[in-house]
Design an enzyme around this catalytic site. Structure first.
Site, PDB file in Angstrom:
ATOM      1  N   THR A 125      17.249 -26.029 -16.781  1.00 48.63           N
ATOM      2  CA  THR A 125      17.648 -25.038 -15.769  1.00 48.63           C
ATOM      3  C   THR A 125      17.364 -23.611 -16.235  1.00 48.63           C
ATOM      4  O   THR A 125      17.941 -22.659 -15.717  1.00 48.63           O
ATOM      5  CB  THR A 125      19.149 -25.177 -15.434  1.00 48.63           C
ATOM      6  OG1 THR A 125      19.914 -24.918 -16.634  1.00 48.63           O
ATOM      7  CG2 THR A 125      19.469 -26.556 -14.905  1.00 48.63           C
ATOM      8  N   ASN A 168      12.593 -18.482 -13.898  1.00 51.01           N
ATOM      9  CA  ASN A 168      12.420 -19.446 -14.997  1.00 51.01           C
ATOM     10  C   ASN A 168      10.944 -19.694 -15.313  1.00 51.01           C
ATOM     11  O   ASN A 168      10.543 -19.761 -16.476  1.00 51.01           O
ATOM     12  CB  ASN A 168      13.089 -20.786 -14.662  1.00 51.01           C
ATOM     13  CG  ASN A 168      14.595 -20.730 -14.746  1.00 51.01           C
ATOM     14  OD1 ASN A 168      15.151 -19.855 -15.417  1.00 51.01           O
ATOM     15  ND2 ASN A 168      15.256 -21.638 -14.037  1.00 51.01           N
ATOM     16  N   ASP A 242      21.012 -23.700 -10.290  1.00 48.76           N
ATOM     17  CA  ASP A 242      20.909 -24.787 -11.267  1.00 48.76           C
ATOM     18  C   ASP A 242      21.762 -25.997 -10.909  1.00 48.76           C
ATOM     19  O   ASP A 242      21.392 -27.141 -11.213  1.00 48.76           O
ATOM     20  CB  ASP A 242      21.312 -24.273 -12.651  1.00 48.76           C
ATOM     21  CG  ASP A 242      20.406 -23.153 -13.127  1.00 48.76           C
ATOM     22  OD1 ASP A 242      20.860 -22.307 -13.900  1.00 48.76           O
ATOM     23  OD2 ASP A 242      19.237 -23.122 -12.702  1.00 48.76           O
TER      24      ASP A 242
HETATM   25  O1  RIB Z   1      15.654 -18.074 -10.569  1.00 48.08           O
HETATM   26  C1  RIB Z   1      16.898 -18.667 -10.819  1.00 48.08           C
HETATM   27  C2  RIB Z   1      16.931 -19.263 -12.191  1.00 48.08           C
HETATM   28  O2  RIB Z   1      16.769 -18.240 -13.167  1.00 48.08           O
HETATM   29  C3  RIB Z   1      18.288 -19.918 -12.521  1.00 48.08           C
HETATM   30  O3  RIB Z   1      18.086 -20.959 -13.425  1.00 48.08           O
HETATM   31  C4  RIB Z   1      19.052 -18.813 -13.177  1.00 48.08           C
HETATM   32  O4  RIB Z   1      20.061 -19.297 -14.069  1.00 48.08           O
HETATM   33  C5  RIB Z   1      17.965 -18.129 -13.955  1.00 48.08           C
HETATM   34  O5  RIB Z   1      17.790 -18.844 -15.167  1.00 48.08           O
HETATM   35 CA    CA Z   2      19.308 -20.965 -15.530  1.00 48.48          CA
END
Ligand code: RIB
Ligand code: CA
Length: 316
Positions: A125, A168, A242
């Site tokens: 995540t 991410n 997540d």
């Molecule tokens: O874009 C959202 C993601 O980026 C989520 O996983 C948040 O926790 C950040 O890590």
């Molecule tokens: Ca995250």
């Protein structure tokens, strides 16, 4: 029992994803690995332990992983704005009692998959640095991966760090490219659905009114999260991105997916980190990813409210 490894960068929504897994009677968390993303690694690995401690999950080990992306410096701008300087802004959650494990997160992932008597589910995540590094170091572990459920990307809707890219994937696009080429059964929970399953103020108040320890702290975490989203995006809402990755293990109808070939832009500054799905099958390449397309928001909101008032019971 679904065996999972959660690889995360807590982060408010990571924290709720952890709690959802911990409170589920059908999920066994084999371990939690942490990566730099929403905040520096020293913060994400502390925050993961804070959440596990707070939930009473002191029998679950937390591992420290990669402190920066494969090919780039850690992108430090937006994480602190959205999640606070320490990555988990808002309510006071006591510093963790459980120690960080000495074994590197990548080595834990490799060892655990090799030793497991059955396949396990990977739930990254945060940026995919740990997962990509594990696949590079020990490609043979892919055969022990039941599936990978990734929070990241955006296909039909715009990104949230640039108009092309989701955070991410943007933070470590090379790692994402490696993971999408792994050959493992891969599900991508994208902004296309997470931004349609948001919590709003009335949902937060209903959580708070549940009155139990976890529901109240989650409401307080979401108070902070909603305010930073208001300041940064102009909308007071909480996309608990997540937690949807865990949610689909609890209800397979939560999200509708489309099977496609998907790749990641890594060379063009304008589209860096963009997840490009070959929806018209132009490339003729084998489909490598189930991309999220629809979500049942009401079902998700009810799920979070229901599970937050449960408690952790060890599955060891
Ligand atoms: O874009 C959202 C993601 O980026 C989520 O996983 C948040 O926790 C950040 O890590
Ligand atoms: Ca995250």
């Amino acid at each position: 029992m679904k065996k999972v490894i959660i690889d995360c960068d807590p982060g408010h929504d990571d924290a709720i994803a952890l709690l959802l897994a911990l409170h589920s009677e059908e999920i066994q968390v084999l371990g939690v690995t942490t990566v730099a993303g929403n905040s520096e690694l020293e913060n994400t690995r502390r925050n993961a332990r804070k959440i596990l401690d707070y939930a009473g999950a002191t029998d679950i080990d937390v591992y420290s992983g990669c402190e920066r992306p494969l090919m780039r410096d850690l992108y430090r701008l937006t994480g602190a704005i959205i999640h606070g300087e320490d990555g988990l802004g808002g309510p006071h959650i006591p510093d963790p009692v459980i120690p960080i494990k000495d074994e590197h997160a990548v080595d834990f992932i490799i060892r655990t998959l090799k030793e497991s008597d059955s396949k396990a589910i990977l739930i990254p995540t945060g940026p995919l640095t740990n997962i990509a590094t594990a696949f590079i170091k020990a490609p043979e572990i892919k055969e022990k991966v039941e599936k990978i459920i990734i929070m990241g990307g955006a296909v039909w809707d715009p990104g949230n760090i640039t108009s092309a890219a989701e955070f991410n994937i943007y933070v470590d696009p090379e790692a994402a490219k490696i993971v999408f080429a792994s050959g493992c059964e891969t599900y991508l929970v994208t902004l296309d659905v997470t931004m349609k399953a948001e919590f709003f103020e009335d949902d937060i108040e209903e959580l708070r009114a549940q009155g139990d320890k976890i529901s109240v702290i989650v409401a307080e975490l979401l108070d902070f999260f909603a305010n930073t989203h208001l300041e940064h995006f102009g909308v007071k809402s909480c996309p608990i991105h997540d937690a949807l990755c865990v949610g689909i293990l609890l209800d397979e109808d939560l999200i509708g997916f489309e099977h496609t070939y998907l790749d990641v832009s890594v060379n063009d500054p304008l589209t860096l980190g963009e997840t490009v799905a070959d929806l018209w099958d132009i490339t003729g390449k084998d489909k490598n990813c189930y991309v999220s397309k629809t979500v049942d928001r009401d079902k998700f909101v009810d799920m979070i409210k229901t599970y937050m008032k449960k408690t952790y019971k060890s599955k060891k």
